[in-house]
Scaffold this active site. Structure first.
Site, PDB file in Angstrom:
ATOM      1  N   ASP A 141     -24.913  62.665 -55.028  1.00 22.33           N
ATOM      2  CA  ASP A 141     -25.208  63.855 -54.219  1.00 22.33           C
ATOM      3  C   ASP A 141     -24.367  65.008 -54.741  1.00 22.33           C
ATOM      4  O   ASP A 141     -23.176  64.817 -55.036  1.00 22.33           O
ATOM      5  CB  ASP A 141     -24.830  63.582 -52.743  1.00 22.33           C
ATOM      6  CG  ASP A 141     -25.767  64.253 -51.752  1.00 22.33           C
ATOM      7  OD1 ASP A 141     -26.336  65.299 -52.106  1.00 22.33           O
ATOM      8  OD2 ASP A 141     -25.918  63.736 -50.630  1.00 22.33           O
ATOM      9  N   HIS A 187     -27.030  73.247 -56.909  1.00 17.01           N
ATOM     10  CA  HIS A 187     -26.626  72.523 -55.696  1.00 17.01           C
ATOM     11  C   HIS A 187     -26.558  71.015 -55.898  1.00 17.01           C
ATOM     12  O   HIS A 187     -26.045  70.303 -55.041  1.00 17.01           O
ATOM     13  CB  HIS A 187     -27.587  72.860 -54.552  1.00 17.01           C
ATOM     14  CG  HIS A 187     -27.410  74.257 -54.046  1.00 17.01           C
ATOM     15  ND1 HIS A 187     -26.741  74.548 -52.888  1.00 17.01           N
ATOM     16  CD2 HIS A 187     -27.772  75.441 -54.580  1.00 17.01           C
ATOM     17  CE1 HIS A 187     -26.716  75.859 -52.720  1.00 17.01           C
ATOM     18  NE2 HIS A 187     -27.335  76.425 -53.723  1.00 17.01           N
TER      19      HIS A 187
HETATM   20  P1  ADQ Z   1     -29.547  68.161 -49.193  1.00 13.09           P
HETATM   21  O1  ADQ Z   1     -29.924  67.108 -50.177  1.00 13.09           O
HETATM   22  O2  ADQ Z   1     -30.616  68.606 -48.293  1.00 13.09           O
HETATM   23  O3  ADQ Z   1     -28.934  69.450 -49.905  1.00 13.09           O
HETATM   24  P2  ADQ Z   1     -27.094  67.966 -47.410  1.00 13.09           P
HETATM   25  O4  ADQ Z   1     -26.015  68.670 -48.114  1.00 13.09           O
HETATM   26  O5  ADQ Z   1     -26.644  66.759 -46.695  1.00 13.09           O
HETATM   27  O6  ADQ Z   1     -28.292  67.510 -48.353  1.00 13.09           O
HETATM   28  O7  ADQ Z   1     -27.681  68.978 -46.374  1.00 13.09           O
HETATM   29  C1  ADQ Z   1     -28.585  68.586 -45.414  1.00 13.09           C
HETATM   30  C2  ADQ Z   1     -28.667  69.649 -44.311  1.00 13.09           C
HETATM   31  O8  ADQ Z   1     -29.855  69.413 -43.596  1.00 13.09           O
HETATM   32  C3  ADQ Z   1     -27.492  69.536 -43.343  1.00 13.09           C
HETATM   33  O9  ADQ Z   1     -27.147  70.800 -42.851  1.00 13.09           O
HETATM   34  C4  ADQ Z   1     -28.067  68.655 -42.234  1.00 13.09           C
HETATM   35  O10 ADQ Z   1     -27.539  68.889 -40.957  1.00 13.09           O
HETATM   36  C5  ADQ Z   1     -29.542  69.009 -42.280  1.00 13.09           C
HETATM   37  N1  ADQ Z   1     -30.300  67.797 -41.938  1.00 13.09           N
HETATM   38  C6  ADQ Z   1     -30.309  66.632 -42.575  1.00 13.09           C
HETATM   39  N2  ADQ Z   1     -31.055  65.732 -41.902  1.00 13.09           N
HETATM   40  C7  ADQ Z   1     -31.497  66.370 -40.813  1.00 13.09           C
HETATM   41  C8  ADQ Z   1     -32.285  65.991 -39.691  1.00 13.09           C
HETATM   42  N3  ADQ Z   1     -32.744  64.759 -39.539  1.00 13.09           N
HETATM   43  N4  ADQ Z   1     -32.542  66.910 -38.777  1.00 13.09           N
HETATM   44  C9  ADQ Z   1     -32.069  68.153 -38.907  1.00 13.09           C
HETATM   45  N5  ADQ Z   1     -31.303  68.559 -39.906  1.00 13.09           N
HETATM   46  C10 ADQ Z   1     -31.023  67.684 -40.856  1.00 13.09           C
HETATM   47  C11 ADQ Z   1     -28.716  69.905 -51.250  1.00 13.09           C
HETATM   48  C12 ADQ Z   1     -27.910  68.945 -52.138  1.00 13.09           C
HETATM   49  C13 ADQ Z   1     -26.575  68.584 -51.471  1.00 13.09           C
HETATM   50  C14 ADQ Z   1     -25.818  69.874 -51.148  1.00 13.09           C
HETATM   51  C15 ADQ Z   1     -26.689  70.864 -50.417  1.00 13.09           C
HETATM   52  C16 ADQ Z   1     -26.013  72.221 -50.266  1.00 13.09           C
HETATM   53  O11 ADQ Z   1     -28.662  67.755 -52.403  1.00 13.09           O
HETATM   54  O12 ADQ Z   1     -25.800  67.760 -52.310  1.00 13.09           O
HETATM   55  O13 ADQ Z   1     -24.701  69.566 -50.333  1.00 13.09           O
HETATM   56  O14 ADQ Z   1     -27.915  71.089 -51.106  1.00 13.09           O
HETATM   57  O15 ADQ Z   1     -25.546  72.688 -51.486  1.00 13.09           O
END
Ligand code: ADQ
Length: 454
Positions: free
Chosen positions: A355, A146
Site C-alpha cells: 500500500d 499515491h
Molecule cells: P486507497 O487505496 O483508497 O488510497 P486508503 O489510504 O486506505 O486507501 O484510503 C481509503 C479512504 O477511503 C479512507 O479515508 C477511508 O476512510 C475511506 N474508506 C475506505 N473504506 C471505506 C468504506 N467502507 N466506507 C467509507 N469510506 C471508506 C490510495 C492509496 C493509499 C493512499 C491513499 C492516499 O492506495 O495507499 O494512502 O491513496 O494517498
C-alpha cells in the site's frame, strides 16, 4: 501564494485528501467526471460545491475501457503493487492511456493561468506533465504518486518503461509516499536511464533537465475527522456496534475491496487464530467493511468471490445460534460512522500486501479514546508502517502473508494491558495529528513554488 491547480483521477483516500487541500488553498480540481459519453467536443463541466471548484470532462466507453479499466487499473495498479501475476500488457490499452492523457492536457491547458502551480496526482496521469510541456506550458508542475513505486527489477517488465519514466522527468518535482518508493525510483533513474542522481537532495539530472524527487507522507484531515467524531451520527454508530457485540471485543477492518488490501489473507489469519485458540472464539467479533471498487475489472470480481467464500467457510464452521464470528459488510459508510465504528473497536486490522500509505490506519488511531485506546495491527508492507510501526512502540507490525503471524498479533492485541496500549497509542498520535493532510499540502506546494535546487 498562487492558486494550485490539481489534476486527479481516482477515488478513495486520494479524493478525500485533495478535497481538503483545495478547500484550504483555493484552485481548480480537474479530472475525469466518472461519467461516460461519446461527446468529444471538449466540453468542461465546471461546478462549485462545498468550497471546491471542479472542472471535469467525460470519457468515451472506449477511453474508459482502455485507459481506466485497462492500462491504469489492469497494468499500472497491479504492477506498482508488485503483482506481476495480475499485470496485463496490452498495446491497445497503452495507446489509450497516452491518448487520454493527451486529451486531458488539451482540455486543462486553457484553465491554467500564468502564475498557477500545477499539481498532478497519481498513476492515471504519469505523462500529463510531459504533454503539457509539449504544448508550451512553462508553469511549475509537480506530480505526486499515491501508490508504491516498484523495485527496478519488477518495473522493467513493463514494455516501454523507459518512455513512461522519461515523461516524468518533465515535472519540476515528483513526490512519493515514503523513502522506500523514492529510493526505488532513484535507483531506476540511475540504473536504467543513466541519469545523474544526487541521493542527498533527490535531484535527478538527465539530458539537460533537472527534477527533484522527495518523500511526502500523506496524512489525514485531522480537524475534519475529529469534527466527525463529535457528531450524533458517530455516537450512534459506536453505540450500534457496542450493543451488537455486547461483551465481545470488536475487531475492525475497513478497506476498498481490492486485492492489494490483503483481505483473503487476513481472513486466513483470523481462521488460524480460531483454529489455534478455539476457547477464544466467543471473545471476538470481526467486522469487515469493504465496499466494492473497480467492478468492471475481472481481478476485482475474483477477489470479491474469494473473500465471500472464505468468510462463509469460517462462519459456517464457527457460528453458533447467538454468534457469527465474522461480519462482512459490502458497502461504504460516512466518515462520521466510520469514526464511531473505529472508536468502538478495540483492535484495528490493517494488513495490505502492499500500500502506498494507507489512511485507514491513521484514521483508526485518530478515533481512539486516549484513556482506553485500541490496538492497531499494521502490515509492514503499508507505507504507513515507516511512520507508525516499531517493534515495541506504535502499531503491532505483521507480515500479512503469514496466517501464524496474524494469529499471534490478534492474541497479543486481545490480551494487551492498558499501559502498553496507551504507550503505543501515544507513540503514534502526535505524528498523525501533526503530519496531517494540510501539512502535506503545504510542504509539497512550498517545495514546488520554491523550486530549490532544480
Ligand atoms: P486507497 O487505496 O483508497 O488510497 P486508503 O489510504 O486506505 O486507501 O484510503 C481509503 C479512504 O477511503 C479512507 O479515508 C477511508 O476512510 C475511506 N474508506 C475506505 N473504506 C471505506 C468504506 N467502507 N466506507 C467509507 N469510506 C471508506 C490510495 C492509496 C493509499 C493512499 C491513499 C492516499 O492506495 O495507499 O494512502 O491513496 O494517498
Amino acid at each position: 501564494m498562487p492558486k494550485a491547480r490539481g489534476a486527479a483521477g481516482a477515488q478513495g483516500g486520494l479524493a478525500g485528501a485533495l478535497n481538503s487541500a483545495l478547500k484550504d488553498r483555493g484552485g481548480v480540481w480537474f479530472g475525469w467526471s466518472g461519467q461516460e459519453s461519446e461527446d468529444r467536443t471538449g466540453n468542461i463541466n465546471m461546478q462549485r460545491a462545498d468550497g471546491v471548484t471542479t472542472a471535469t470532462i467525460d470519457l468515451s466507453a472506449r477511453d474508459i475501457d482502455e485507459y481506466y479499466n485497462g492500462y491504469a487499473n489492469s497494468t499500472l495498479w497491479p504492477l506498482f503493487h508488485y503483482r506481476l501475476d495480475l499485470t496485463e500488457y496490452e498495446r491497445e490499452t497503452g495507446k489509450g492511456y497516452e491518448r487520454v492523457n493527451e486529451r486531458f492536457a488539451e482540455c486543462v491547458q486553457p484553465l491554467i493561468e500564468e502564475d498557477d502551480l500545477v499539481w498532478v496526482h497519481d498513476y492515471h496521469l504519469l505523462p500529463l506533465g510531459d504533454r503539457l510541456r509539449r504544448r508550451g506550458l512553462k508553469n511549475r508542475i509537480g506530480f505526486f504518486l499515491h501508490i508504491p513505486w516498484p523495485p527496478t527489477r519488477l518495473f522493467v517488465s513493463l514494455p516501454y518503461h523507459e518512455r513512461l519514466v522519461r515523461t516524468m522527468l518533465d515535472y519540476d518535482l515528483v513526490g512519493f509516499q515514503n523513502n522506500e518508493w523514492l529510493e526505488s525510483f532513484l535507483h531506476y533513474c540511475r540504473k536504467e536511464l543513466g541519469a545523474q542522481v544526487d541521493e542527498a537532495t533527490g535531484i535527478i539530472r538527465f539530458e539537460g533537465r533537472s527534477v527533484r524527487a522527495k518523500a511526502y507522507p500523506i496524512g489525514i484531515d485531522w480537524d475534519h475527522f475529529q469534527g466527525q467524531g463529535k457528531t450524533p451520527e458517530a455516537d450512534q454508530a459506536a453505540q450500534r456496534l457496542v450493543n451488537s457485540t455486547r461483551e465481545r471485543t470488536a475487531m475492525i477492518g475497513v478497506d476498498r475491496l481490492d486485492y492489494s488490501k490483503g483481505l483473503p489473507e487476513r481472513i486466513d489469519g483470523i481462521g488460524r487464530f480460531f483454529d489455534q485458540h478455539p476457547e477464544r472464539v466467543r471473545d471476538l467479533v470481526y467486522i469487515q467493511i469493504a465496499p466494492p471498487s473497480r467492478e468492471d475489472v475481472e481481478s476485482y470480481q475474483q477477489i470479491r468471490a474469494l473473500l465471500e467464500q472464505k468468510t462463509g467457510q469460517i462462519n459456517g464452521a464457527r457460528s453458533e445460534v447467538d454468534l457469527v464470528p465474522i461480519r462482512y459488510v459490502n458497502r461504504g459508510y460516512s466518515h462520521a460512522e466510520l469514526y464511531g465504528f473505529f472508536h468502538a473497536s478495540k483492535i484495528g486490522l490493517v494488513t495490505p500486501l502492499r500500500d502506498g500509505m494507507n489512511l485507514v490506519a491513521k484514521e483508526y488511531v485518530a478515533a481512539q479514546d486516549p484513556d482506553d485506546p485500541g490496538v492497531l495491527i499494521l502490515s509492514r508492507f503499508a507505507g504507513a508502517a515507516q511512520q507508525l510501526g516499531c517493534d515495541e512502540k506504535g502499531a503491532v507490525l505483521v507480515n500479512p502473508y503469514s496466517p501464524d503471524d496474524l494469529s499471534h498479533a490478534i492474541l497479543k492485541a486481545l490480551d494487551m494491558p492498558l499501559a502498553e496500549r496507551k504507550g503505543r497509542y501515544e507513540a503514534m498520535i502526535a505524528t498523525i495529528r501533526h503530519d496531517n493532510v494540510q501539512a502535506w499540502t503545504e510542504e509539497f506546494c512550498a517545495d514546488l513554488a520554491d523550486g530549490a535546487g532544480t
